[in-house]
Design a protein around this motif. Structure first.
Motif, PDB file in Angstrom:
ATOM      1  N   PHE A   1      43.422  36.540  23.309  1.00 55.15           N
ATOM      2  CA  PHE A   1      42.423  36.661  24.364  1.00 55.15           C
ATOM      3  C   PHE A   1      41.030  36.466  23.776  1.00 55.15           C
ATOM      4  O   PHE A   1      40.729  36.985  22.695  1.00 55.15           O
ATOM      5  CB  PHE A   1      42.513  38.037  25.030  1.00 55.15           C
ATOM      6  CG  PHE A   1      43.835  38.302  25.704  1.00 55.15           C
ATOM      7  CD1 PHE A   1      44.058  37.915  27.018  1.00 55.15           C
ATOM      8  CD2 PHE A   1      44.862  38.917  25.011  1.00 55.15           C
ATOM      9  CE1 PHE A   1      45.275  38.148  27.627  1.00 55.15           C
ATOM     10  CE2 PHE A   1      46.088  39.157  25.617  1.00 55.15           C
ATOM     11  CZ  PHE A   1      46.288  38.769  26.933  1.00 55.15           C
ATOM     12  N   GLY A   2      40.202  35.706  24.491  1.00 55.46           N
ATOM     13  CA  GLY A   2      38.862  35.404  24.005  1.00 55.46           C
ATOM     14  C   GLY A   2      37.786  36.246  24.637  1.00 55.46           C
ATOM     15  O   GLY A   2      38.007  37.390  25.042  1.00 55.46           O
ATOM     16  N   ARG A   3      36.602  35.644  24.766  1.00 55.49           N
ATOM     17  CA  ARG A   3      35.436  36.380  25.243  1.00 55.49           C
ATOM     18  C   ARG A   3      35.318  36.400  26.768  1.00 55.49           C
ATOM     19  O   ARG A   3      34.492  37.112  27.316  1.00 55.49           O
ATOM     20  CB  ARG A   3      34.161  35.782  24.641  1.00 55.49           C
ATOM     21  CG  ARG A   3      34.087  35.896  23.124  1.00 55.49           C
ATOM     22  CD  ARG A   3      32.869  35.184  22.575  1.00 55.49           C
ATOM     23  NE  ARG A   3      32.702  35.387  21.150  1.00 55.49           N
ATOM     24  CZ  ARG A   3      33.309  34.683  20.219  1.00 55.49           C
ATOM     25  NH1 ARG A   3      34.134  33.713  20.566  1.00 55.49           N
ATOM     26  NH2 ARG A   3      33.101  34.935  18.947  1.00 55.49           N
ATOM     27  N   THR A   4      36.121  35.570  27.438  1.00 56.56           N
ATOM     28  CA  THR A   4      36.091  35.531  28.901  1.00 56.56           C
ATOM     29  C   THR A   4      37.523  35.597  29.429  1.00 56.56           C
ATOM     30  O   THR A   4      38.492  35.452  28.669  1.00 56.56           O
ATOM     31  CB  THR A   4      35.425  34.244  29.414  1.00 56.56           C
ATOM     32  OG1 THR A   4      36.256  33.110  29.072  1.00 56.56           O
ATOM     33  CG2 THR A   4      34.032  34.063  28.808  1.00 56.56           C
ATOM     34  N   GLU A   5      37.660  35.808  30.732  1.00 55.69           N
ATOM     35  CA  GLU A   5      38.981  35.875  31.342  1.00 55.69           C
ATOM     36  C   GLU A   5      39.738  34.557  31.202  1.00 55.69           C
ATOM     37  O   GLU A   5      40.969  34.523  31.181  1.00 55.69           O
ATOM     38  CB  GLU A   5      38.849  36.238  32.832  1.00 55.69           C
ATOM     39  CG  GLU A   5      38.253  37.614  33.100  1.00 55.69           C
ATOM     40  CD  GLU A   5      39.234  38.731  32.798  1.00 55.69           C
ATOM     41  OE1 GLU A   5      40.412  38.424  32.510  1.00 55.69           O
ATOM     42  OE2 GLU A   5      38.835  39.912  32.837  1.00 55.69           O
ATOM     43  N   GLU A   6      39.004  33.443  31.114  1.00 54.05           N
ATOM     44  CA  GLU A   6      39.631  32.130  31.034  1.00 54.05           C
ATOM     45  C   GLU A   6      40.100  31.786  29.621  1.00 54.05           C
ATOM     46  O   GLU A   6      40.909  30.874  29.439  1.00 54.05           O
ATOM     47  CB  GLU A   6      38.669  31.048  31.525  1.00 54.05           C
ATOM     48  CG  GLU A   6      38.345  31.091  33.015  1.00 54.05           C
ATOM     49  CD  GLU A   6      37.422  32.237  33.377  1.00 54.05           C
ATOM     50  OE1 GLU A   6      36.676  32.703  32.478  1.00 54.05           O
ATOM     51  OE2 GLU A   6      37.457  32.685  34.536  1.00 54.05           O
TER      52      GLU A   6
ATOM     53  N   THR B   1      30.784  43.057  27.780  1.00 54.62           N
ATOM     54  CA  THR B   1      31.014  41.932  28.691  1.00 54.62           C
ATOM     55  C   THR B   1      32.358  41.253  28.456  1.00 54.62           C
ATOM     56  O   THR B   1      32.794  40.460  29.282  1.00 54.62           O
ATOM     57  CB  THR B   1      29.891  40.888  28.535  1.00 54.62           C
ATOM     58  OG1 THR B   1      29.817  40.483  27.153  1.00 54.62           O
ATOM     59  CG2 THR B   1      28.557  41.480  28.962  1.00 54.62           C
ATOM     60  N   TRP B   2      33.002  41.551  27.338  1.00 55.73           N
ATOM     61  CA  TRP B   2      34.300  40.952  27.062  1.00 55.73           C
ATOM     62  C   TRP B   2      35.351  41.534  28.000  1.00 55.73           C
ATOM     63  O   TRP B   2      35.262  42.701  28.408  1.00 55.73           O
ATOM     64  CB  TRP B   2      34.700  41.192  25.616  1.00 55.73           C
ATOM     65  CG  TRP B   2      33.935  40.339  24.643  1.00 55.73           C
ATOM     66  CD1 TRP B   2      32.796  39.642  24.891  1.00 55.73           C
ATOM     67  CD2 TRP B   2      34.248  40.132  23.263  1.00 55.73           C
ATOM     68  NE1 TRP B   2      32.364  39.005  23.760  1.00 55.73           N
ATOM     69  CE2 TRP B   2      33.235  39.287  22.745  1.00 55.73           C
ATOM     70  CE3 TRP B   2      35.251  40.570  22.433  1.00 55.73           C
ATOM     71  CZ2 TRP B   2      33.233  38.873  21.417  1.00 55.73           C
ATOM     72  CZ3 TRP B   2      35.245  40.168  21.112  1.00 55.73           C
ATOM     73  CH2 TRP B   2      34.245  39.317  20.615  1.00 55.73           C
ATOM     74  N   PRO B   3      36.364  40.757  28.379  1.00 57.96           N
ATOM     75  CA  PRO B   3      37.370  41.246  29.329  1.00 57.96           C
ATOM     76  C   PRO B   3      38.212  42.382  28.764  1.00 57.96           C
ATOM     77  O   PRO B   3      38.365  42.517  27.545  1.00 57.96           O
ATOM     78  CB  PRO B   3      38.231  40.008  29.605  1.00 57.96           C
ATOM     79  CG  PRO B   3      38.040  39.145  28.400  1.00 57.96           C
ATOM     80  CD  PRO B   3      36.629  39.378  27.945  1.00 57.96           C
ATOM     81  N   THR B   4      38.746  43.188  29.650  1.00 60.93           N
ATOM     82  CA  THR B   4      39.613  44.291  29.250  1.00 60.93           C
ATOM     83  C   THR B   4      40.964  43.751  28.793  1.00 60.93           C
ATOM     84  O   THR B   4      41.574  42.912  29.453  1.00 60.93           O
ATOM     85  CB  THR B   4      39.822  45.263  30.420  1.00 60.93           C
ATOM     86  OG1 THR B   4      38.543  45.735  30.857  1.00 60.93           O
ATOM     87  CG2 THR B   4      40.690  46.434  30.006  1.00 60.93           C
TER      88      THR B   4
END
Length: 213
Positions: free
Chosen positions: A167-172, A40-43
């Motif tokens: 970069f974290g766990r979401t796109e934001e 689920t983490w972003p690419t």
């Protein structure tokens, strides 16, 4: 010293010395495998390959930095897994991309050319002897064998700027950082080491082994 250490390190990596040492560590210690990265983490952005990539934020052409920075951070994560004996409670290991930038694409290809010659010679003992004997020739005049090092004028004129993106766990979840200083090798590095040492001495009770490098 930097050039000679790079020659010897590359030779050791190419001839199995490092692999043998890592195998000895595995014989003595059981290191759990890293935690898998959740789907689920972003690419993450693609890492640079052998060709220079233009970086809009810095306005430079970037190439992969072959120094030990990324290896040290990955080793820190590996030590945490060794110390804990498990990956429970630990995040997946960091995926790192350390690059350096040059102003023009032609400069990048010049670095690639010198790097290709260096890596070809450093695989062999006779090549290492040649590199050790003529560092100026194989580094475009950056390193010398006269033992003088950079002049005071060169130290005063040199500087560095490091751009970081996390970069974290979401796109934001994206954090940008920037750090600038004087000459990185002789001036900035000693200051960084002293600051790290003082941090350990003054805030030892607040430091844990839960995370960090």
């Amino acid at each position: 010293t930097t050039f000679h250490a790079a020659v010897d390190g590359f030779y050791a990596a190419c001839n199995g010395d490092l692999t043998t040492k890592r195998a000895r560590v595995k014989e003595v210690h059981t290191i759990p495998p890293p935690s898998p990265r959740p789907k689920t983490w972003p690419t993450l952005p693609a890492r640079p390959g052998t060709a220079p990539v233009y970086h809009p934020r810095t306005g430079t052409y970037t190439l992969k930095f072959i120094g030990a920075d990324a290896a040290c951070m990955i080793a820190s994560d590996r030590y945490l897994r060794l110390r804990n004996g498990t990956t429970d409670g630990l995040s997946p290991p960091p995926r790192l991309s350390v690059c350096f930038g040059v102003p023009h694409k032609s400069d990048a290809y010049k670095v690639i050319a010198y790097g290709a010659v260096f890596s070809s010679l450093a695989r062999y003992q006779w090549g290492c002897k040649l590199l050790h004997s003529k560092p100026s020739l194989f580094s475009n005049g950056i390193f010398h064998n006269d033992g003088t090092g950079p002049t005071q004028e060169e130290l005063d004129a040199a500087s560095f700027t490091t751009y970081s993106t996390a970069f974290g766990r979401t796109e934001e979840e994206v954090v940008y950082g920037k750090c600038s200083g004087g000459e990185p090798g002789y001036v900035a590095t000693p200051k960084i080491l002293v600051a790290l040492g003082l941090t350990v001495l003054r805030f030892r009770d607040k430091l844990t082994f839960d995370a960090g490098v």
